[in-house]
Design a protein around this motif. Sequence first.
Motif, PDB file in Angstrom:
ATOM      1  N   UNK A  91     -41.894 -32.477  59.151  1.00 20.40           N
ATOM      2  CA  UNK A  91     -42.846 -32.444  59.892  1.00 20.40           C
ATOM      3  C   UNK A  91     -42.286 -33.121  61.141  1.00 20.40           C
ATOM      4  N   UNK A  92     -42.653 -32.649  62.234  1.00 17.79           N
ATOM      5  CA  UNK A  92     -42.025 -32.931  63.629  1.00 17.79           C
ATOM      6  C   UNK A  92     -42.768 -34.211  64.069  1.00 17.79           C
ATOM      7  N   UNK A  93     -42.563 -35.402  63.350  1.00 19.40           N
ATOM      8  CA  UNK A  93     -43.415 -36.505  63.695  1.00 19.40           C
ATOM      9  C   UNK A  93     -42.448 -37.704  63.300  1.00 19.40           C
ATOM     10  N   UNK A  94     -42.864 -38.884  64.065  1.00 19.54           N
ATOM     11  CA  UNK A  94     -42.249 -40.203  63.664  1.00 19.54           C
ATOM     12  C   UNK A  94     -42.791 -40.849  62.564  1.00 19.54           C
ATOM     13  N   UNK A  95     -43.952 -40.781  62.529  1.00 17.17           N
ATOM     14  CA  UNK A  95     -44.677 -41.401  61.300  1.00 17.17           C
ATOM     15  C   UNK A  95     -44.410 -40.634  59.969  1.00 17.17           C
ATOM     16  N   UNK A  96     -44.719 -41.349  58.894  1.00 18.26           N
ATOM     17  CA  UNK A  96     -44.629 -40.827  57.525  1.00 18.26           C
ATOM     18  C   UNK A  96     -43.231 -40.303  57.375  1.00 18.26           C
ATOM     19  N   UNK A  97     -41.952 -40.971  57.713  1.00 13.08           N
ATOM     20  CA  UNK A  97     -40.725 -40.788  57.346  1.00 13.08           C
ATOM     21  C   UNK A  97     -40.411 -39.147  58.062  1.00 13.08           C
ATOM     22  N   UNK A 290     -18.615 -21.810  61.107  1.00 11.54           N
ATOM     23  CA  UNK A 290     -19.228 -22.637  60.086  1.00 11.54           C
ATOM     24  C   UNK A 290     -20.769 -23.364  60.500  1.00 11.54           C
ATOM     25  N   UNK A 291     -21.634 -23.258  59.872  1.00  9.93           N
ATOM     26  CA  UNK A 291     -23.037 -24.112  60.116  1.00  9.93           C
ATOM     27  C   UNK A 291     -23.342 -25.071  58.884  1.00  9.93           C
ATOM     28  N   UNK A 292     -23.393 -26.279  59.469  1.00  9.51           N
ATOM     29  CA  UNK A 292     -23.566 -27.305  58.551  1.00  9.51           C
ATOM     30  C   UNK A 292     -24.955 -27.434  58.079  1.00  9.51           C
ATOM     31  N   UNK A 293     -25.234 -26.989  56.704  1.00 15.84           N
ATOM     32  CA  UNK A 293     -26.521 -27.047  56.297  1.00 15.84           C
ATOM     33  C   UNK A 293     -26.998 -28.347  55.479  1.00 15.84           C
ATOM     34  N   UNK A 294     -27.962 -29.018  56.000  1.00 12.08           N
ATOM     35  CA  UNK A 294     -28.570 -30.296  55.536  1.00 12.08           C
ATOM     36  C   UNK A 294     -29.576 -30.362  54.524  1.00 12.08           C
ATOM     37  N   UNK A 295     -29.562 -30.782  53.546  1.00 15.69           N
ATOM     38  CA  UNK A 295     -30.678 -30.947  52.643  1.00 15.69           C
ATOM     39  C   UNK A 295     -30.950 -32.371  52.439  1.00 15.69           C
ATOM     40  N   UNK A 296     -32.232 -32.731  52.696  1.00 14.12           N
ATOM     41  CA  UNK A 296     -32.400 -33.914  53.132  1.00 14.12           C
ATOM     42  C   UNK A 296     -33.568 -34.567  51.905  1.00 14.12           C
ATOM     43  N   UNK A 297     -33.066 -35.677  51.357  1.00 10.89           N
ATOM     44  CA  UNK A 297     -34.144 -36.269  50.438  1.00 10.89           C
ATOM     45  C   UNK A 297     -34.582 -37.579  51.044  1.00 10.89           C
ATOM     46  N   UNK A 298     -35.654 -37.975  50.489  1.00  4.40           N
ATOM     47  CA  UNK A 298     -36.148 -39.308  50.970  1.00  4.40           C
ATOM     48  C   UNK A 298     -36.201 -40.189  49.782  1.00  4.40           C
ATOM     49  N   UNK A 299     -35.334 -41.138  49.603  1.00  5.44           N
ATOM     50  CA  UNK A 299     -35.041 -41.907  48.589  1.00  5.44           C
ATOM     51  C   UNK A 299     -35.696 -43.272  48.526  1.00  5.44           C
ATOM     52  N   UNK A 300     -36.225 -43.681  49.706  1.00 10.90           N
ATOM     53  CA  UNK A 300     -37.023 -44.937  49.532  1.00 10.90           C
ATOM     54  C   UNK A 300     -37.836 -44.900  50.792  1.00 10.90           C
ATOM     55  N   UNK A 301     -38.985 -45.609  50.722  1.00 14.09           N
ATOM     56  CA  UNK A 301     -40.107 -45.385  51.527  1.00 14.09           C
ATOM     57  C   UNK A 301     -40.543 -47.064  51.731  1.00 14.09           C
ATOM     58  N   UNK A 302     -41.047 -47.341  52.926  1.00 12.35           N
ATOM     59  CA  UNK A 302     -41.482 -48.798  52.997  1.00 12.35           C
ATOM     60  C   UNK A 302     -42.606 -49.017  52.127  1.00 12.35           C
ATOM     61  N   UNK A 303     -42.690 -50.369  51.645  1.00 15.16           N
ATOM     62  CA  UNK A 303     -43.600 -50.939  50.538  1.00 15.16           C
ATOM     63  C   UNK A 303     -44.977 -50.402  51.061  1.00 15.16           C
ATOM     64  N   UNK A 304     -45.422 -50.619  52.232  1.00 14.06           N
ATOM     65  CA  UNK A 304     -46.611 -50.461  52.655  1.00 14.06           C
ATOM     66  C   UNK A 304     -47.124 -48.955  52.248  1.00 14.06           C
ATOM     67  N   UNK A 305     -46.005 -48.036  52.545  1.00  9.92           N
ATOM     68  CA  UNK A 305     -46.565 -46.721  52.549  1.00  9.92           C
ATOM     69  C   UNK A 305     -47.126 -46.297  51.185  1.00  9.92           C
ATOM     70  N   UNK A 306     -46.622 -47.047  50.060  1.00 10.70           N
ATOM     71  CA  UNK A 306     -46.765 -46.485  48.903  1.00 10.70           C
ATOM     72  C   UNK A 306     -48.210 -46.144  48.393  1.00 10.70           C
TER      73      UNK A 306
END
Length: 354
Positions: A91-97, A290-306
């Motif tokens: 998602x093209x946003x600054x919020x929510x990671x 060559x194309x760099x293919x990136x697979x991105x996981x979120x492994x930690x979120x801010x405590x308040x966002x849980x």
Amino acid sequence: MRSSTLLLPHVILALTTPSLCISLDRRNWEWKRALSLWTRADERNVPSEGYYDPSQSGGSMLTKIPVTFPMGQGEPINAIITGSSDSRVLVDAEVNGGLRNYFVSFGFSGECLGQHSGSDQEANLGDGNGFSKYFSASLRRDSVSQSLGISPENETGVIRWAYGDPELGTCKETIQGGNHFRYWVQDGPSANSGAIFLAVSYEKPIAEQHDIIPNGYNLGRDWLVGNITQSAIPTLNLTNSTTYTGTTSSGGYTYETSIRYVPGLLANSSDGINHNITVGVDGINAADGLVAVLDVRITQTPPTSSCCSHVACDIVIVATIFYLLRVITVVPLAPPIMSLWTPSLLKLPRTCVL
Ligand SMILES: *[C@@H]1O[C@H](CO)[C@@H](O)[C@H](O)[C@H]1NC(C)=O
Ligand SMILES: *[C@@H]1O[C@H](CO)[C@@H](O)[C@H](O)[C@H]1NC(C)=O
Ligand SMILES: *[C@@H]1O[C@H](CO)[C@@H](O)[C@H](O)[C@H]1NC(C)=O
Ligand SMILES: *[C@@H]1O[C@H](CO)[C@@H](O)[C@H](O)[C@H]1NC(C)=O
Ligand SMILES: *[C@@H]1O[C@H](CO)[C@@H](O)[C@H](O)[C@H]1NC(C)=O
Ligand SMILES: *[C@@H]1O[C@H](CO)[C@@H](O)[C@H](O)[C@H]1NC(C)=O
């Protein structure tokens, strides 16, 4: 269509938006972008590679630039964030990671003081949208923003190396040159992977018309990857099976990125590449294929966002929609989910965020 039906999206937005995980006092464009949080990820159809090869359906891994010498040259699209990545990152946003926060996590941010400089490049990702300038095509098709009459962003996002300063650093990049990229989303009707395609290059200072440094496409890609892995990437020694992983953080979100270098999408060639005479040097092609293919996981979120998770937001949204449908009697009886709704639900995400 009844006028109440037309009114509905407006009413729902007006009533629910302040309580969503969106800060209203941000600039309007950012708020609009955050609306794409509403776009459901499950419309996507992600192949196992995490993207569709644009050239398989009339697209290209070279961008289109209005004026080049000779005409018709483009920049290589040399990195992809896969559609199998965490949906929050897509998602093209600054919020929510979101994507913008991910870019900040490895040292890049938006344009100097919100200004737009650089040429408008287009890309055809073979997804049925044709050539597109939009950095977030998902907004264009977002029914919520359409019903509000919000016109789509009509410019390419250019993200620049921020010299360690997310606020003003990109101004330095604009003047001194440096690493930057444009990006497009592959989300058209015929190939909706949600993958994000990046054209990365390292440019010279503005005084030199932002030409690209020698080998500046391959180096730009690898310095970006190096910023993610925090280790130097040996550009000349990369092979079609090189992989890396890297961990970066911003705003309380931690991203784990798996990177693989993929052959076959781009030609190992200087042909048709913008500035190929000065970029392809010492026998190295302007694009090494060559194309760099990136697979991105979120492994930690801010405590308040849980507690302000998608689930909480979604329950509020769905329940409120049903509640309003009931109130203005568009449907006689909203199903059992109605019983989930209480006015205090609206306070939930707000409490979590503030
Ligand atoms: C979008 O860009 C096109 C092509 O440059 C232009 O014709 C059109 O007026 C622009 N639309 C808006 C809303 O700026
Ligand atoms: C990070 O990016 C900067 C700017 O492009 C570059 O100078 C630096 O070498 C990169 N770091 C690594 C480890 O690649
Ligand atoms: C690249 O490979 C060559 C030959 O294997 C090696 O000598 C050189 O150190 C490598 N360069 C880097 C930057 O890893
Ligand atoms: C990868 O490189 C190796 C060695 O250069 C080559 O044999 C192989 O065909 C390449 N694979 C692809 C998918 O390009
Ligand atoms: C690209 O082609 C050049 C020769 O033109 C070769 O030296 C180089 O190894 C190739 N790069 C890759 C990544 O296959
Ligand atoms: C640059 O690309 C053009 C086609 O756009 C090609 O005719 C020319 O040979 C290329 N030049 C180099 C140095 O590769």
